[in-house]
Design a protein around this motif. Structure first.
Motif, short mmCIF file in Angstrom:
data_model
loop_
_atom_site.label_atom_id
_atom_site.label_comp_id
_atom_site.label_asym_id
_atom_site.label_seq_id
_atom_site.Cartn_x
_atom_site.Cartn_y
_atom_site.Cartn_z
N ASP A 188 0.79 -1.13 -0.01
CA ASP A 188 -0.20 -0.02 -0.04
C ASP A 188 0.99 1.28 -0.08
OD1 ASP A 188 -2.20 1.85 0.18
OD2 ASP A 188 -2.69 1.03 2.36
N HIS A 248 -5.49 5.76 6.59
CA HIS A 248 -6.65 4.56 6.66
C HIS A 248 -7.48 4.98 7.71
CE1 HIS A 248 -4.57 1.72 4.38
NE2 HIS A 248 -3.25 2.16 4.77
N GLY A 285 -10.25 2.82 5.27
CA GLY A 285 -9.55 1.42 5.40
C GLY A 285 -9.53 0.52 3.93
N ASP A 286 -8.88 -0.48 4.41
CA ASP A 286 -8.74 -1.28 3.02
C ASP A 286 -10.49 -1.83 2.65
OD1 ASP A 286 -6.09 -1.15 2.88
OD2 ASP A 286 -5.70 -2.75 4.44
N ASN A 287 -11.20 -2.19 3.71
CA ASN A 287 -12.48 -2.59 3.30
C ASN A 287 -13.46 -1.62 3.36
OD1 ASN A 287 -11.63 -5.23 2.99
ND2 ASN A 287 -11.65 -5.50 5.29
N GLU A 320 -15.05 3.02 12.86
CA GLU A 320 -13.79 3.51 13.39
C GLU A 320 -13.69 4.96 13.63
OE1 GLU A 320 -10.76 2.42 10.56
OE2 GLU A 320 -12.46 2.33 9.04
#
Length: 132
Positions: A2, A114, A119-121, A131
């Protein structure tokens, strides 16, 4: 891997561009964030910078205008009405120009780190990111 650099996120945000690709517009209005990037599809909705952009804007504008006002006062000592006529419009203009830039920069830094749904998802549409 990333490669989310906080400097590229910050710079793209300052330019009011998508933090991921740097091409799509970050805002659809003055400071209204687009739902998603028109170029790369990054979901941008519900990404907020909260109170940080106004705070940063006040700090930046204040650190530029106050020393200039003090310098003009020391060198020329213009009448108070002239000072108000110069500094009030300058402060208002600088604030309106700087606020979307600082909001974009905060969103760019959030993307790079993130944070707040970046985030990644990514959350599904209608889902509130948990979050904080």
């Amino acid at each position: 891997t990333d490669n989310r650099s906080w400097t590229s996120g910050l710079w793209r945000g300052l330019k009011k561009r998508c933090p991921k690709c740097g091409k799509g517009a970050l805002f659809r209005g003055y400071t209204t964030v687009n739902r998603q990037c028109s170029e790369c599809g990054l979901h941008l909705d519900s990404r907020e910078a909260d109170d940080a952009p106004p705070y940063l804007t006040i700090m930046i504008v204040g650190h530029i205008v106050i020393p200039l006002a003090l310098l003009v006062k020391q060198l020329a000592d213009p009448p108070l009405l002239v000072q108000f006529a110069i500094w009030a419009p300058l402060i208002i203009l600088a604030t309106f120009v700087t606020l979307p830039m600082t909001k974009g920069a905060m969103i760019g830094v959030q993307w790079a780190n993130h944070m707040h749904g970046f985030g990644d998802n990514p959350p599904e549409t209608g889902e509130i990111p948990l979050e904080y």
